[in-house]
Motif scaffolding. Structure first.
Motif, PDB file in Angstrom:
ATOM      1  N   THR A   1      53.172  54.310  58.005  1.00 53.81           N
ATOM      2  CA  THR A   1      51.737  54.148  58.931  1.00 53.81           C
ATOM      3  C   THR A   1      52.069  55.228  59.685  1.00 53.81           C
ATOM      4  O   THR A   1      51.491  55.826  60.484  1.00 53.81           O
ATOM      5  CB  THR A   1      52.046  52.604  59.238  1.00 53.81           C
ATOM      6  N   ASP A   2      53.339  55.235  60.691  1.00 50.48           N
ATOM      7  CA  ASP A   2      53.654  56.618  61.141  1.00 50.48           C
ATOM      8  C   ASP A   2      54.260  57.280  60.566  1.00 50.48           C
ATOM      9  O   ASP A   2      55.269  57.959  59.815  1.00 50.48           O
ATOM     10  CB  ASP A   2      54.950  55.345  62.290  1.00 50.48           C
ATOM     11  N   PRO A   3      53.185  58.656  60.654  1.00 53.84           N
ATOM     12  CA  PRO A   3      53.408  59.973  60.395  1.00 53.84           C
ATOM     13  C   PRO A   3      55.145  60.231  60.134  1.00 53.84           C
ATOM     14  O   PRO A   3      55.946  61.073  59.590  1.00 53.84           O
ATOM     15  CB  PRO A   3      52.617  61.268  60.703  1.00 53.84           C
ATOM     16  N   LYS A   4      55.870  60.538  61.654  1.00 50.14           N
ATOM     17  CA  LYS A   4      57.113  60.649  61.819  1.00 50.14           C
ATOM     18  C   LYS A   4      58.467  60.021  60.576  1.00 50.14           C
ATOM     19  O   LYS A   4      58.901  61.023  60.486  1.00 50.14           O
ATOM     20  CB  LYS A   4      56.899  60.464  63.155  1.00 50.14           C
ATOM     21  N   LYS A   5      57.524  58.697  60.093  1.00 54.44           N
ATOM     22  CA  LYS A   5      57.944  58.224  59.272  1.00 54.44           C
ATOM     23  C   LYS A   5      57.784  58.731  57.764  1.00 54.44           C
ATOM     24  O   LYS A   5      58.541  58.011  56.400  1.00 54.44           O
ATOM     25  CB  LYS A   5      58.500  56.902  59.361  1.00 54.44           C
ATOM     26  N   ALA A   6      56.629  59.265  57.428  1.00 53.02           N
ATOM     27  CA  ALA A   6      55.945  58.823  56.413  1.00 53.02           C
ATOM     28  C   ALA A   6      56.892  60.371  55.456  1.00 53.02           C
ATOM     29  O   ALA A   6      57.228  61.414  55.972  1.00 53.02           O
ATOM     30  CB  ALA A   6      54.477  59.536  56.004  1.00 53.02           C
TER      31      ALA A   6
ATOM     32  N   GLY B   1      55.190  65.100  51.515  1.00 56.28           N
ATOM     33  CA  GLY B   1      54.137  65.226  50.594  1.00 56.28           C
ATOM     34  C   GLY B   1      52.926  64.301  50.087  1.00 56.28           C
ATOM     35  O   GLY B   1      51.899  64.014  49.405  1.00 56.28           O
ATOM     36  N   THR B   2      52.872  62.494  51.324  1.00 55.86           N
ATOM     37  CA  THR B   2      52.195  61.704  51.072  1.00 55.86           C
ATOM     38  C   THR B   2      51.391  62.372  52.140  1.00 55.86           C
ATOM     39  O   THR B   2      51.481  63.687  53.092  1.00 55.86           O
ATOM     40  CB  THR B   2      53.287  60.661  52.308  1.00 55.86           C
ATOM     41  N   ILE B   3      50.041  61.901  51.633  1.00 56.83           N
ATOM     42  CA  ILE B   3      49.346  61.980  53.087  1.00 56.83           C
ATOM     43  C   ILE B   3      48.846  61.861  54.569  1.00 56.83           C
ATOM     44  O   ILE B   3      48.782  63.294  54.884  1.00 56.83           O
ATOM     45  CB  ILE B   3      47.580  61.246  52.733  1.00 56.83           C
ATOM     46  N   ARG B   4      50.089  61.092  54.748  1.00 60.35           N
ATOM     47  CA  ARG B   4      50.010  61.242  56.328  1.00 60.35           C
ATOM     48  C   ARG B   4      51.173  62.022  56.700  1.00 60.35           C
ATOM     49  O   ARG B   4      50.587  63.252  57.360  1.00 60.35           O
ATOM     50  CB  ARG B   4      50.476  59.704  56.864  1.00 60.35           C
ATOM     51  N   ALA B   5      52.298  62.691  55.986  1.00 60.19           N
ATOM     52  CA  ALA B   5      52.943  63.845  56.649  1.00 60.19           C
ATOM     53  C   ALA B   5      51.806  64.798  56.039  1.00 60.19           C
ATOM     54  O   ALA B   5      52.587  66.000  57.102  1.00 60.19           O
ATOM     55  CB  ALA B   5      53.921  63.697  55.250  1.00 60.19           C
ATOM     56  N   ASP B   6      51.520  65.104  55.441  1.00 68.23           N
ATOM     57  CA  ASP B   6      50.600  66.587  55.188  1.00 68.23           C
ATOM     58  C   ASP B   6      49.513  66.363  55.982  1.00 68.23           C
ATOM     59  O   ASP B   6      49.360  67.806  57.085  1.00 68.23           O
ATOM     60  CB  ASP B   6      50.581  66.735  54.096  1.00 68.23           C
ATOM     61  N   PHE B   7      49.017  65.319  56.877  1.00 72.75           N
ATOM     62  CA  PHE B   7      47.284  65.809  57.462  1.00 72.75           C
ATOM     63  C   PHE B   7      47.452  64.556  59.002  1.00 72.75           C
ATOM     64  O   PHE B   7      46.516  64.903  59.936  1.00 72.75           O
ATOM     65  CB  PHE B   7      46.506  64.937  56.815  1.00 72.75           C
ATOM     66  N   ALA B   8      48.505  63.734  59.188  1.00 74.82           N
ATOM     67  CA  ALA B   8      48.634  62.920  60.114  1.00 74.82           C
ATOM     68  C   ALA B   8      48.913  63.424  61.656  1.00 74.82           C
ATOM     69  O   ALA B   8      50.169  64.331  61.561  1.00 74.82           O
ATOM     70  CB  ALA B   8      48.489  61.161  59.676  1.00 74.82           C
ATOM     71  N   ASP B   9      48.501  62.852  62.806  1.00 81.09           N
ATOM     72  CA  ASP B   9      48.728  64.137  63.641  1.00 81.09           C
ATOM     73  C   ASP B   9      50.074  62.627  64.678  1.00 81.09           C
ATOM     74  O   ASP B   9      50.864  63.006  66.132  1.00 81.09           O
ATOM     75  CB  ASP B   9      48.068  63.985  64.515  1.00 81.09           C
ATOM     76  N   SER B  10      49.741  61.512  64.670  1.00 78.88           N
ATOM     77  CA  SER B  10      50.278  60.658  65.679  1.00 78.88           C
ATOM     78  C   SER B  10      49.877  58.921  64.598  1.00 78.88           C
ATOM     79  O   SER B  10      48.604  58.944  63.394  1.00 78.88           O
ATOM     80  CB  SER B  10      49.675  60.309  66.824  1.00 78.88           C
ATOM     81  N   ILE B  11      50.530  58.383  64.953  1.00 78.51           N
ATOM     82  CA  ILE B  11      50.873  56.935  64.522  1.00 78.51           C
ATOM     83  C   ILE B  11      48.987  56.212  64.783  1.00 78.51           C
ATOM     84  O   ILE B  11      48.367  55.613  63.774  1.00 78.51           O
ATOM     85  CB  ILE B  11      51.611  55.800  64.854  1.00 78.51           C
ATOM     86  N   ASP B  12      48.129  56.377  65.075  1.00 79.19           N
ATOM     87  CA  ASP B  12      46.897  56.001  65.558  1.00 79.19           C
ATOM     88  C   ASP B  12      45.600  57.205  65.176  1.00 79.19           C
ATOM     89  O   ASP B  12      45.061  56.492  63.680  1.00 79.19           O
ATOM     90  CB  ASP B  12      46.423  56.572  67.041  1.00 79.19           C
ATOM     91  N   ALA B  13      46.097  58.498  65.176  1.00 78.35           N
ATOM     92  CA  ALA B  13      45.530  59.711  63.949  1.00 78.35           C
ATOM     93  C   ALA B  13      46.427  59.583  62.748  1.00 78.35           C
ATOM     94  O   ALA B  13      46.847  60.757  62.586  1.00 78.35           O
ATOM     95  CB  ALA B  13      45.110  60.543  64.938  1.00 78.35           C
ATOM     96  N   ASN B  14      45.975  58.423  61.896  1.00 76.22           N
ATOM     97  CA  ASN B  14      47.151  58.685  60.537  1.00 76.22           C
ATOM     98  C   ASN B  14      45.996  59.070  59.808  1.00 76.22           C
ATOM     99  O   ASN B  14      46.427  58.505  58.057  1.00 76.22           O
ATOM    100  CB  ASN B  14      47.809  57.295  60.867  1.00 76.22           C
ATOM    101  N   ALA B  15      45.044  60.088  59.262  1.00 79.62           N
ATOM    102  CA  ALA B  15      44.404  60.192  58.646  1.00 79.62           C
ATOM    103  C   ALA B  15      43.492  59.570  57.791  1.00 79.62           C
ATOM    104  O   ALA B  15      43.025  59.485  57.082  1.00 79.62           O
ATOM    105  CB  ALA B  15      45.245  60.996  57.660  1.00 79.62           C
ATOM    106  N   VAL B  16      45.234  58.019  56.679  1.00 79.29           N
ATOM    107  CA  VAL B  16      43.936  56.921  56.126  1.00 79.29           C
ATOM    108  C   VAL B  16      44.114  55.749  56.979  1.00 79.29           C
ATOM    109  O   VAL B  16      45.262  55.665  56.843  1.00 79.29           O
ATOM    110  CB  VAL B  16      44.483  57.939  54.935  1.00 79.29           C
ATOM    111  N   HIS B  17      43.359  54.906  55.998  1.00 84.76           N
ATOM    112  CA  HIS B  17      43.571  53.460  55.905  1.00 84.76           C
ATOM    113  C   HIS B  17      43.607  52.842  54.308  1.00 84.76           C
ATOM    114  O   HIS B  17      42.937  53.519  53.721  1.00 84.76           O
ATOM    115  CB  HIS B  17      42.326  52.311  56.554  1.00 84.76           C
TER     116      HIS B  17
END
Ligand code: CMP
Length: 141
Positions: free
Chosen positions: A92-97, A100-116
């Motif tokens: 959920t938190d891109p810093k912990k993703a 190669g995962t969607i959130r690691a590659d495209f998300a900025d923060s736990i709120d703006a985390n690209a996908v649900h």
């Protein structure tokens, strides 16, 4: 088992113009898009969708973010779709993703985390029904 799961590409990822890149990851993992629509959620819709979180401290920010721009909503179907989609998304938190995962590659923060993505079979059924009347699901076609 063949499962269905509800996926939302959130306003941050839609704004980054990466809907296609995210769809490619679903398809590459064997997940089929069986229903899809773009929507700009109202406060009422976002609040109802995330009702399970209504007492959490982040609820207000979550609704604010999810109504900040259009989202792309899809039902995905495939072998073990719920876990497969969660693996593709990453933590959920891109810093912990994981890399190669969607959130690691495209998300900025736990709120703006690209996908649900739905977290379990029961929530998947409820979430798919929330956005797609059965007539708009095209499995097997
Ligand atoms: P999502 O999978 O859409 O489900 C609820 C969302 O709330 C989550 O992704 C995050 O974007 C957001 N959120 C913000 N803070 C938190 C938190 N501390 N724990 C879980 N989710 C959070």
């Amino acid at each position: 088992a063949i499962e269905r799961t509800l996926s939302i590409i959130k306003p941050d990822a839609v704004a980054k113009n990466v809907i296609g890149q995210i769809y490619s990851r679903f398809e590459g993992a064997g997940l089929k898009v069986i229903a899809a629509r773009m929507a700009w959620l109202s406060e009422q819709e976002a609040g109802a969708f995330y009702a399970v979180h209504k007492d959490r401290p982040f609820f207000k920010d979550l609704v604010k973010f999810m109504t900040s721009g259009p989202v792309m909503i899809q039902a995905l179907e495939g072998e073990g779709a719920i876990l497969k989609n969660r693996d593709l998304m990453g933590a959920t938190d891109p810093k912990k993703a994981a890399p190669g995962t969607i959130r690691a590659d495209f998300a900025d923060s736990i709120d703006a985390n690209a996908v649900h993505g739905s977290d379990a079979a029961e929530t998947a059924a409820v979430e798919i029904a929330f956005f797609f009347p059965t007539l708009n699901v095209f499995a097997g076609r």
